[in-house]
Design a protein around this motif. Structure first.
Motif, PDB file in Angstrom:
ATOM      1  N   PHE A 131      46.692  34.400  42.033  1.00 47.81           N
ATOM      2  CA  PHE A 131      46.711  34.283  43.490  1.00 47.81           C
ATOM      3  C   PHE A 131      47.723  35.229  44.153  1.00 47.81           C
ATOM      4  O   PHE A 131      47.496  35.692  45.268  1.00 47.81           O
ATOM      5  CB  PHE A 131      46.949  32.836  43.906  1.00 47.81           C
ATOM      6  CG  PHE A 131      45.791  31.932  43.564  1.00 47.81           C
ATOM      7  CD1 PHE A 131      44.500  32.259  43.955  1.00 47.81           C
ATOM      8  CD2 PHE A 131      45.982  30.768  42.845  1.00 47.81           C
ATOM      9  CE1 PHE A 131      43.423  31.445  43.638  1.00 47.81           C
ATOM     10  CE2 PHE A 131      44.910  29.935  42.518  1.00 47.81           C
ATOM     11  CZ  PHE A 131      43.629  30.271  42.919  1.00 47.81           C
ATOM     12  N   VAL A 132      48.829  35.508  43.467  1.00 45.40           N
ATOM     13  CA  VAL A 132      49.765  36.489  44.024  1.00 45.40           C
ATOM     14  C   VAL A 132      49.109  37.876  44.010  1.00 45.40           C
ATOM     15  O   VAL A 132      49.236  38.641  44.974  1.00 45.40           O
ATOM     16  CB  VAL A 132      51.116  36.489  43.265  1.00 45.40           C
ATOM     17  CG1 VAL A 132      51.956  37.716  43.628  1.00 45.40           C
ATOM     18  CG2 VAL A 132      51.909  35.222  43.586  1.00 45.40           C
ATOM     19  N   ILE A 172      45.904  38.490  44.223  1.00 39.85           N
ATOM     20  CA  ILE A 172      44.927  38.498  45.323  1.00 39.85           C
ATOM     21  C   ILE A 172      45.643  38.738  46.657  1.00 39.85           C
ATOM     22  O   ILE A 172      45.232  39.561  47.462  1.00 39.85           O
ATOM     23  CB  ILE A 172      44.143  37.161  45.362  1.00 39.85           C
ATOM     24  CG1 ILE A 172      43.226  37.042  44.145  1.00 39.85           C
ATOM     25  CG2 ILE A 172      43.319  37.048  46.654  1.00 39.85           C
ATOM     26  CD1 ILE A 172      42.680  35.642  43.927  1.00 39.85           C
ATOM     27  N   GLY A 173      46.745  38.022  46.844  1.00 38.73           N
ATOM     28  CA  GLY A 173      47.508  38.174  48.082  1.00 38.73           C
ATOM     29  C   GLY A 173      48.053  39.579  48.269  1.00 38.73           C
ATOM     30  O   GLY A 173      48.154  40.077  49.387  1.00 38.73           O
ATOM     31  N   LEU A 174      48.392  40.226  47.157  1.00 39.92           N
ATOM     32  CA  LEU A 174      48.949  41.579  47.239  1.00 39.92           C
ATOM     33  C   LEU A 174      47.876  42.639  47.444  1.00 39.92           C
ATOM     34  O   LEU A 174      48.144  43.694  48.019  1.00 39.92           O
ATOM     35  CB  LEU A 174      49.725  41.903  45.958  1.00 39.92           C
ATOM     36  CG  LEU A 174      51.111  41.254  45.802  1.00 39.92           C
ATOM     37  CD1 LEU A 174      51.640  41.480  44.390  1.00 39.92           C
ATOM     38  CD2 LEU A 174      52.098  41.800  46.824  1.00 39.92           C
ATOM     39  N   THR A 175      46.664  42.365  46.975  1.00 38.29           N
ATOM     40  CA  THR A 175      45.664  43.432  46.944  1.00 38.29           C
ATOM     41  C   THR A 175      44.510  43.273  47.933  1.00 38.29           C
ATOM     42  O   THR A 175      43.976  44.275  48.404  1.00 38.29           O
ATOM     43  CB  THR A 175      45.047  43.558  45.532  1.00 38.29           C
ATOM     44  OG1 THR A 175      44.524  42.284  45.157  1.00 38.29           O
ATOM     45  CG2 THR A 175      46.084  43.999  44.517  1.00 38.29           C
ATOM     46  N   GLN A 176      44.093  42.033  48.236  1.00 37.43           N
ATOM     47  CA  GLN A 176      42.904  41.852  49.097  1.00 37.43           C
ATOM     48  C   GLN A 176      43.220  42.207  50.541  1.00 37.43           C
ATOM     49  O   GLN A 176      44.167  41.677  51.106  1.00 37.43           O
ATOM     50  CB  GLN A 176      42.435  40.395  49.033  1.00 37.43           C
ATOM     51  CG  GLN A 176      41.861  40.008  47.701  1.00 37.43           C
ATOM     52  CD  GLN A 176      40.359  40.189  47.651  1.00 37.43           C
ATOM     53  OE1 GLN A 176      39.726  40.347  48.673  1.00 37.43           O
ATOM     54  NE2 GLN A 176      39.808  40.163  46.460  1.00 37.43           N
ATOM     55  N   GLN A 177      42.410  43.040  51.109  1.00 40.23           N
ATOM     56  CA  GLN A 177      42.617  43.409  52.524  1.00 40.23           C
ATOM     57  C   GLN A 177      41.878  42.451  53.437  1.00 40.23           C
ATOM     58  O   GLN A 177      40.775  42.074  53.148  1.00 40.23           O
ATOM     59  CB  GLN A 177      42.130  44.829  52.773  1.00 40.23           C
ATOM     60  CG  GLN A 177      42.999  45.886  52.128  1.00 40.23           C
ATOM     61  CD  GLN A 177      44.430  45.917  52.672  1.00 40.23           C
ATOM     62  OE1 GLN A 177      44.656  45.634  53.851  1.00 40.23           O
ATOM     63  NE2 GLN A 177      45.388  46.239  51.822  1.00 40.23           N
TER      64      GLN A 177
END
Lengths: 36, 224
Positions: A28-29, A31-36
């Protein structure tokens, strides 16, 4: 021998929870760092 | 196998219902997400795709962080603070870090004590706080993860309303972040406080979280 076996069993549950938490945090981190 | 299940029943039970609840959350979350997407005339997502959205990540982690904060605070607070009559408290005379004898440290460590309980040096200082350290680290990591995911969701909503996106740093000061954080914290603190107080007068026969049924109301920490 019984003592060793018991340690393994306790160890297995410790590892299960550690894996669940670390996997969740890493996924989840990321995802939070990469998903725009 | 039967012996394994019996000796690990508590952790197996909670692992199983955790995974079931997480799966349920993901299915319900996907339906809810897709309903909103359709309302806005936007593309729907498959379940697999939904699992890697910031919507799901934020929803999961905002609950995780509050649970780990709750237990971190509970672990730390119960070192110094006591509650007369509560099963969740230590005995009133035991407040504080306790002596090396009570904690079985250094020369007081029994033969089968954990390795780092024996030397009474820096290793013991780390090990004697390891539960609080690890729980706090998980809290910090999950709260950080929540902030990132909710920030992405916040900016997606800003974009659909043609409003300006904000930086992660600015989002940390936004009411959206603090509402999502504090709504989880308040419920955890209420639940912990309730357990502390209710175990003074109420009982559950056979539970490790309760005093024995016949224990006096003013008896503290009687289940040990």
């Amino acid at each position: 021998l019984l003592r060793d076996e018991l340690d393994h069993i306790v160890h297995a549950m410790f590892v299960l929870y550690a894996v669940l938490i670390v996997t969740g945090v890493v996924v989840f981190v990321t995802i939070g760092l990469t998903q725009q | 196998m039967r012996r394994f299940a019996r000796e690990n029943g508590l952790s197996l039970f909670f692992a199983a219902i955790f995974l079931a609840a997480l799966a349920g959350q993901s299915f319900a979350g996907q339906r809810n997400y897709n309903a909103e997407q359709l309302e806005h005339g936007q593309q729907t997502l498959s379940w697999w795709h939904y699992l890697v959205t910031p919507d799901f990540g934020g929803a999961v982690l905002e609950n995780w962080q509050s649970e780990f904060l709750q237990f971190s605070l509970f672990i730390a607070a119960t070192v110094w603070l006591v509650q007369k009559g509560s099963n969740e408290s230590k005995k009133l005379a035991d407040d504080g870090l306790e002596s090396n004898e009570q904690q079985e440290i250094g020369p007081n460590a029994p033969l089968r004590a954990p390795l780092w309980a024996k030397p009474d040096d820096i290793r013991t200082r780390i090990y004697e706080n390891s539960l609080l350290i690890v729980m706090t680290l998980i809290f910090v990591a999950t709260w950080f993860g929540q902030s990132l995911n909710n920030w992405r969701v916040f900016n997606q909503e800003q974009a659909t309303h043609d409003a300006q996106r904000v930086s992660w740093g600015r989002y940390l000061l936004a009411p959206d972040f603090w509402e999502k954080t504090l709504q989880n914290w308040q419920s955890e603190f209420l639940a912990v406080g309730t357990l502390v107080v209710f175990t003074i007068y109420l009982r559950q026969r056979g539970s490790a979280e309760s005093k024995p049924v016949g224990a006096p109301h003013d008896e503290t920490a009687s289940s040990g």
